[in-house]
Motif scaffolding. Structure first.
Motif, PDB file in Angstrom:
ATOM      1  N   UNK A   1     -11.656   4.493  -0.681  1.00 39.22           N
ATOM      2  CA  UNK A   1     -10.915   5.132  -1.759  1.00 39.22           C
ATOM      3  C   UNK A   1     -11.216   6.627  -1.815  1.00 39.22           C
ATOM      4  N   UNK A   2     -10.162   7.422  -1.993  1.00 38.13           N
ATOM      5  CA  UNK A   2     -10.317   8.870  -2.094  1.00 38.13           C
ATOM      6  C   UNK A   2      -9.568   9.381  -3.329  1.00 38.13           C
ATOM      7  N   UNK A   3     -10.010  10.522  -3.823  1.00 36.93           N
ATOM      8  CA  UNK A   3      -9.175  11.245  -4.779  1.00 36.93           C
ATOM      9  C   UNK A   3      -7.956  11.792  -4.037  1.00 36.93           C
ATOM     10  N   UNK A   4      -6.893  12.060  -4.763  1.00 36.85           N
ATOM     11  CA  UNK A   4      -5.646  12.509  -4.142  1.00 36.85           C
ATOM     12  C   UNK A   4      -5.870  13.752  -3.275  1.00 36.85           C
ATOM     13  N   UNK A   5      -6.610  14.732  -3.798  1.00 35.04           N
ATOM     14  CA  UNK A   5      -6.821  15.964  -3.051  1.00 35.04           C
ATOM     15  C   UNK A   5      -7.669  15.708  -1.804  1.00 35.04           C
ATOM     16  N   UNK A   6      -8.676  14.865  -1.920  1.00 36.19           N
ATOM     17  CA  UNK A   6      -9.535  14.543  -0.775  1.00 36.19           C
ATOM     18  C   UNK A   6      -8.738  13.812   0.298  1.00 36.19           C
ATOM     19  N   UNK A   7      -7.884  12.891  -0.144  1.00 35.71           N
ATOM     20  CA  UNK A   7      -7.049  12.146   0.796  1.00 35.71           C
ATOM     21  C   UNK A   7      -6.147  13.093   1.577  1.00 35.71           C
ATOM     22  N   UNK A   8      -5.484  14.001   0.888  1.00 38.44           N
ATOM     23  CA  UNK A   8      -4.565  14.923   1.545  1.00 38.44           C
ATOM     24  C   UNK A   8      -5.305  15.846   2.512  1.00 38.44           C
ATOM     25  N   UNK A   9      -6.511  16.255   2.151  1.00 42.05           N
ATOM     26  CA  UNK A   9      -7.304  17.100   3.043  1.00 42.05           C
ATOM     27  C   UNK A   9      -7.686  16.356   4.325  1.00 42.05           C
ATOM     28  N   UNK A  10      -8.107  15.108   4.186  1.00 39.42           N
ATOM     29  CA  UNK A  10      -8.507  14.330   5.354  1.00 39.42           C
ATOM     30  C   UNK A  10      -7.324  14.082   6.293  1.00 39.42           C
ATOM     31  N   UNK A  11      -6.160  13.854   5.715  1.00 36.57           N
ATOM     32  CA  UNK A  11      -4.972  13.637   6.550  1.00 36.57           C
ATOM     33  C   UNK A  11      -4.646  14.910   7.322  1.00 36.57           C
TER      34      UNK A  11
ATOM     35  N   UNK B   1       0.829  -1.205   0.000  1.00 38.37           N
ATOM     36  CA  UNK B   1       0.000   0.000   0.000  1.00 38.37           C
ATOM     37  C   UNK B   1       0.866   1.259   0.000  1.00 38.37           C
ATOM     38  N   UNK B   2       0.338   2.300  -0.615  1.00 41.10           N
ATOM     39  CA  UNK B   2       1.062   3.563  -0.719  1.00 41.10           C
ATOM     40  C   UNK B   2       0.080   4.709  -0.537  1.00 41.10           C
ATOM     41  N   UNK B   3       0.487   5.732   0.212  1.00 42.16           N
ATOM     42  CA  UNK B   3      -0.385   6.880   0.473  1.00 42.16           C
ATOM     43  C   UNK B   3      -1.749   6.427   1.006  1.00 42.16           C
ATOM     44  N   UNK B   4      -1.685   5.660   2.089  1.00 43.00           N
ATOM     45  CA  UNK B   4      -2.902   5.204   2.765  1.00 43.00           C
ATOM     46  C   UNK B   4      -2.839   5.631   4.227  1.00 43.00           C
ATOM     47  N   UNK B   5      -4.011   5.842   4.811  1.00 41.53           N
ATOM     48  CA  UNK B   5      -4.069   6.335   6.195  1.00 41.53           C
ATOM     49  C   UNK B   5      -5.196   5.606   6.924  1.00 41.53           C
TER      50      UNK B   5
END
Length: 506
Positions: free
Chosen positions: A226-236, A206-210
């Motif tokens: 599953x998230x879009x890249x921007x959504x993932x970064x915002x949630x983190x 896995x990569x870029x998972x939280x």
């Protein structure tokens, strides 16, 4: 005592391993203790993390050692111990058939200088133990081939990792347990080939998972969705792991979150007819834990490259161990080692010995020998004399109920609470006294932390932190931050830990 089985295969193993002198076999008996009690006895000889400053009895210099200054043992710094400036044979003595073997062995052990720390070929890594071939490391234990690693146990072939337990071939990992081939992974457990992720459990590739569990080959997943890249970064960012309070809250939430998922019945890959946990690439290995690349083993823990070995705690190494029984810390190309402690580097046919290394062979009841052959109680004999005397000692031990038993925990060099036996099989001081086990009372007043606490974010920390003693929020003791550690936190945008290294390890 717990019930246990001794199988026909076990008896065949003991028979095959039994020594032969002058054409007569001296049978190794079936064990009289269960596997757990045997392991407890061996681990009572293993001090990994309890370290003291004391004087080197060879050079007079101040050194770090597993032996506290009040113990009745001479201890040498590793450079001096491995040198030619002394010879353990000078402590050789005759065997006294009027006294028990273990009593005489304890006296020999107290006379022969011990290795202050079990270390080999480290560079700029003075504060390590049970460690070899490391560079620029600090407070790592049972570790090999690491660079720039701090505060870890069972760390192998890693770089720039901190606060880890049982990790292999990984880089830039923090607060990870049982992970391998991982990069830039934080607060994760049981992961393989994962990178740039936080809070993973049982994930592979896995990569870029939280905050994910049981995922394989996924990217940009947050709490298994599953998230879009921007959504993932915002949630983190919203979790705010850069702040100590946000990180603490996330750790609690993730622990609860993992409970809803199924778990593997055991951890490991490529095993054939093997059982235990955390075993990989094994064949016919039973009741084994943290064992890799091994076959025909039983009751073995924290080892790799083992072959036909029973009842061994820890080691093996790149060149491994084979055909051995009831030992602690053996490896690096050894064979036919029985009832012994700390035997490595091309050694064979050794019984009831400690810290004998470097191509030694045909030893019985010896301590601290290197390149030695046909020695008993550190005294040199001819082959004929050795073959005649050893059987008599075995018979003497058999009559005393000693033959076939590992060294008693009662004669261990350490207090029970200094060893990892007390981690896996905890006892109170009163219980140890009743069993005749040593106990080490603290001689020093613990370093007390002042009013200072670790702050919320790394941005608030200046280099003046090096002069501060922080108070551990768990045990109340003082702890300090080293320069390499601070650089790691700054590079990862992590807050300072609010508890000391020992509490983090626990």
């Amino acid at each position: 005592m717990a019930a246990y089985d001794v199988s026909e295969e076990d008896l065949a193993f003991y028979n095959e391993l039994s020594p032969v002198f002058n054409g007569k076999k001296y049978e190794i008996p079936a064990p009289e203790k269960c596997p757990d009690c045997r392991q407890q006895q061996r681990l009572a000889w293993r001090n990994e993390r309890t370290l003291y400053f004391r004087k080197c009895d060879g050079t007079g210099k101040r050194i770090l050692s597993v032996f506290s200054p009040d113990k009745p043992f001479k201890a040498y710094h590793s450079d001096y111990w491995y040198s030619d400036k002394w010879d353990a044979k000078q402590y050789g003595r005759d065997f006294d058939f009027s006294r028990p073997f273990f009593e005489q062995f304890e006296e020999l052990m107290k006379d022969v200088p011990q290795l202050a720390l079990s270390v080999l070929s480290n560079q700029n890594s003075e504060f390590v133990n049970q460690a070899g071939w490391n560079k620029n490391c600090y407070l790592i234990f049972e570790a090999a081939h690491d660079e720039n690693c701090y505060y870890g146990n069972y760390v192998n072939y890693c770089r720039d990792c901190m606060d880890t337990l049982n990790i292999v071939q990984s880089e830039l990992c923090y607060e990870c347990t049982d992970c391998q081939n991982c990069y830039n992974l934080k607060f994760s457990q049981d992961c393989v080939n994962c990178s740039d992720s936080w809070f993973l459990k049982d994930c592979i590739g896995c990569k870029n998972c939280f905050g994910c569990v049981n995922l394989k080959n996924k990217e940009y997943f947050f709490l298994n969705k599953k998230c879009a890249k921007e959504e993932y970064e915002r949630k983190v960012r919203e979790v705010n792991v850069a702040a100590a309070s946000g990180l603490k809250q996330m750790r609690r939430k993730f622990t609860d979150y993992t409970l809803q998922f199924s778990r593997k019945f055991m951890h490991g890959i490529q095993n054939e007819n093997s059982d235990g946990d955390y075993v990989s690439n094994t064949q016919n290995c039973h009741n084994c834990f943290d064992l890799i690349n091994s076959q025909d083993c039983k009751n073995v823990i924290s080892s790799y490259n083992m072959k036909k070995v029973h009842d061994v705690c820890i080691f093996g190494g790149d060149k491994g161990a084979e055909f051995s029984y009831n030992c602690h810390e053996i490896g690096d190309s050894v064979r036919n080692i029985c009832f012994s402690d700390q035997i490595w580097s091309g050694v064979s046919d050794v019984y009831y010995s400690k810290l004998c290394l470097s191509g030694s062979t045909q030893l019985f009841g010896c301590v601290g020998l290197r390149h030695a052959k046909y020695c008993i109680m550190n005294k040199q004999y001819t082959k004929e004399e050795y073959d005649e005397l050893v059987p008599k000692i075995i018979e003497h031990m058999r009559q005393a109920g000693e033959w076939g038993e590992f060294f008693p925990a009662q004669i261990s060099p350490f207090g029970y609470n200094e060893t990892i036996a007390n981690v896996y099989y905890p006892l109170k001081k009163e219980e140890c006294a009743g069993m005749g086990l040593k106990w080490k009372d603290s001689e020093e007043t613990p370093r007390q932390g002042g009013a200072k606490k670790a702050v919320e974010t790394i941005a608030e920390v200046t280099d003046s932190i090096f002069g501060d003693v922080l108070r551990c929020e768990d045990c109340g003791k003082g702890y300090k931050i080293i320069a390499q550690e601070l650089a790691f936190y700054r590079g990862a945008d992590l807050p300072l830990p609010h508890v000391c290294a020992d509490c983090r390890h626990k």
